[in-house]
Design a protein around this motif. Structure first.
Motif: not given
Length: 229
Positions: A14-19, A201-221
């Protein structure tokens, strides 16, 4: 790569909830299905195109030697030198026009070319030369060969078959060309394409979890980019 992205997004719950509607999970799954369908359609139509090219190659093989046989047969009749000369003119054109080899596939997976105009015209002209030669034979009353393959009716049937196979290549090319357009729109549209959507989607994950988050690390590459044209 897009499936990997979907798997990570699904894991966020549920944390992934883009408008934005196009970034929601159901829409991502639907987009992936559309892209896969488009890719499969291109492969299928490309194979069909190559099959039609192969059929045309087979149909046109031996056409030049066949044309020479027809002229030789005419020379054994009561045809005038002028009539024989007309037939020889069409035969010379037949011998001198080389159909493009750019259309020749090496295997069923060979991509259809981006244009077929030169090759198509070349085959069109071969048909025209044979039709011209046949018109000369048809008008010569003494041309009545016993060999079935040299008879006017057989030549007419051959012209019809060559025309049909040549048209089939053009039709198949149109089909694969349109299929590629649809695929590219689905993948690379600047507003709704898979590449653009994935990067959003990657930008949204970055905005929700933060640039240094493990979640963004999963998708940024996970790489998504448009091909260079």
């Amino acid at each position: 790569n897009f499936q990997d992205l979907i798997e990570f997004v699904t894991g966020y719950g549920a944390t992934y909830n883009p408008s934005k509607n196009s970034l929601k999970l159901p829409q991502l799954i639907s987009l992936k299905a559309s892209a896969e369908g488009n890719l499969s359609d291109v492969i299928s139509k490309n194979t069909n195109y190559n099959n039609k090219v192969n059929e045309r190659i087979t149909a046109f093989s031996g056409l030049k030697s066949f044309s020479t046989r027809l002229v030789n047969a005419l020379q054994t009749t009561d045809a005038t030198p002028e009539t024989i000369g007309n037939a020889k003119t069409f035969n010379r054109k037949m011998q001198g026009k080389k159909a493009s080899s750019a259309q020749t596939p090496t295997d069923p997976n060979t991509p259809a070319p981006t244009t077929i105009s030169t090759s198509q015209q070349s085959y069109d002209q071969l048909i025209q030369h044979l039709a011209g030669l046949n018109s000369v034979l048809e008008a010569e009353t003494s041309y009545t060969p016993n060999e079935t393959d040299l008879q006017v009716a057989t030549i007419q049937a051959k012209i019809a078959d060559l025309t049909a196979k040549n048209t089939a290549v053009a039709t198949a090319y149109t089909s694969i060309s349109n299929s590629r357009i649809t695929r590219n729109e689905t993948l690379y549209s600047s507003t709704t394409g898979l590449v653009e959507t994935a990067n959003e989607v990657k930008k949204y994950v970055k905005s929700v979890f933060g640039t240094s988050s493990p979640q963004f690390a999963q998708v940024k590459g996970i790489e998504f980019k448009k091909p260079k044209i």
